[in-house]
Design an enzyme around this catalytic site. Structure first.
Site, PDB file in Angstrom:
ATOM      1  N   GLY A 100       0.822  -1.199   0.000  1.00 33.84           N
ATOM      2  CA  GLY A 100       0.000   0.000   0.000  1.00 33.84           C
ATOM      3  C   GLY A 100       0.859   1.253   0.000  1.00 33.84           C
ATOM      4  N   GLN A 146       2.596  10.032   1.364  1.00 31.10           N
ATOM      5  CA  GLN A 146       3.914   9.389   1.356  1.00 31.10           C
ATOM      6  C   GLN A 146       4.763   9.786   0.165  1.00 31.10           C
ATOM      7  OE1 GLN A 146       2.121   5.272   2.210  1.00 31.10           O
ATOM      8  NE2 GLN A 146       4.090   5.178   3.224  1.00 31.10           N
ATOM      9  N   CYS A 197       5.877   0.031   7.263  1.00 28.05           N
ATOM     10  CA  CYS A 197       5.431   1.173   6.466  1.00 28.05           C
ATOM     11  C   CYS A 197       6.608   1.649   5.633  1.00 28.05           C
ATOM     12  CB  CYS A 197       4.957   2.290   7.406  1.00 28.05           C
ATOM     13  SG  CYS A 197       4.411   3.768   6.533  1.00 28.05           S
ATOM     14  N   LEU A 198       6.348   1.930   4.359  1.00 24.57           N
ATOM     15  CA  LEU A 198       7.437   2.368   3.482  1.00 24.57           C
ATOM     16  C   LEU A 198       8.055   3.686   3.960  1.00 24.57           C
ATOM     17  CD1 LEU A 198       5.855   1.491   0.009  1.00 24.57           C
ATOM     18  CD2 LEU A 198       7.579   0.205   1.287  1.00 24.57           C
ATOM     19  N   HIS A 240      -4.564   0.985   7.449  1.00 28.84           N
ATOM     20  CA  HIS A 240      -3.225   1.587   7.544  1.00 28.84           C
ATOM     21  C   HIS A 240      -3.109   2.794   6.601  1.00 28.84           C
ATOM     22  CE1 HIS A 240       1.355   1.149   7.818  1.00 28.84           C
ATOM     23  NE2 HIS A 240       1.177   1.999   6.812  1.00 28.84           N
ATOM     24  N   GLU A 241      -3.559   2.612   5.358  1.00 25.26           N
ATOM     25  CA  GLU A 241      -3.462   3.708   4.377  1.00 25.26           C
ATOM     26  C   GLU A 241      -4.432   4.842   4.713  1.00 25.26           C
ATOM     27  OE1 GLU A 241      -0.895   3.578   2.692  1.00 25.26           O
ATOM     28  OE2 GLU A 241      -0.548   1.444   3.004  1.00 25.26           O
ATOM     29  N   HIS A 251      -2.958   7.195   7.092  1.00 23.96           N
ATOM     30  CA  HIS A 251      -2.014   8.146   6.495  1.00 23.96           C
ATOM     31  C   HIS A 251      -2.717   9.447   6.090  1.00 23.96           C
ATOM     32  CE1 HIS A 251       1.915   6.297   6.221  1.00 23.96           C
ATOM     33  NE2 HIS A 251       1.414   5.166   5.752  1.00 23.96           N
TER      34      HIS A 251
HETATM   35 CO    CO Z   1       2.370   3.338   5.729  1.00 22.77          CO
END
Ligand code: CO
Length: 166
Positions: A45, A50, A88-89, A130-131, A134
């Site tokens: 995701g 991000q 998480c990226l 999760h997304e 963000h």
């Molecule tokens: Co993340």
């Protein structure tokens, strides 16, 4: 086009994102770029903040199925909770267990402007939540239990110091 992934400490990750009023060429290009960027690093995701864009959209790829999600809402959360490891990226090198509702009902607009309603479970439910977080400026490390939070505090501080200047 690949975009630069913003890392913990970058203020853009903490802003509340804004509703998308019109799905135009620019929005579709950003979504394509997000997918390309996510695939490049093998994520499941990626949310617009991000890559430095505070708009309400993200992409997720679960079992090979891509969803381009615009203006998402979570309309129902199950009482049943599940604890699973997340990463998480934007928070490289940290993986911790997070407890979240196991099943969610969601509503969003897809890239064709169609309204979609779905019930998600397993990884789909987790990735969507999760997304979605963000877009509200929330990171999964905010949701860790006190002990786990303590364990990652130093690593987070280091990331914060390294990235806040950029
Ligand atoms: Co993340």
């Amino acid at each position: 086009m690949l975009r630069k992934i913003r890392v913990y400490g970058d203020k853009v990750l903490r802003n509340r994102s804004e509703k998308i009023e019109k799905i135009d060429e620019e929005i579709l290009t950003i979504l394509d770029d997000m997918l390309e960027t996510m695939d490049e690093v093998g994520g499941v995701g990626l949310a617009a903040p991000q890559i430095g864009i505070n708009l309400n959209m993200f992409v997720i790829k679960i079992d090979g199925v891509v969803r381009k999600v615009i203006n998402p809402e979570i309309t129902e959360l199950s009482k049943e909770m599940l604890e699973r490891e997340e990463g998480c990226l934007s928070i490289p090198g940290i993986y911790k267990k997070v407890e979240r509702p196991a099943v969610v009902k969601v509503k969003y607009t897809n890239e064709n402007g169609e309204s979609v309603q779905e019930e998600l479970s397993e990884l789909g439910a987790r990735a969507f939540q999760h997304e979605y977080d963000h877009l509200e400026g929330t990171l999964y490390t905010d949701r860790l239990k006190p002990l786990a939070k303590k364990m990652v505090a130093n690593k987070l501080k280091k990331l914060q110091r390294k990235n806040k200047e950029k």
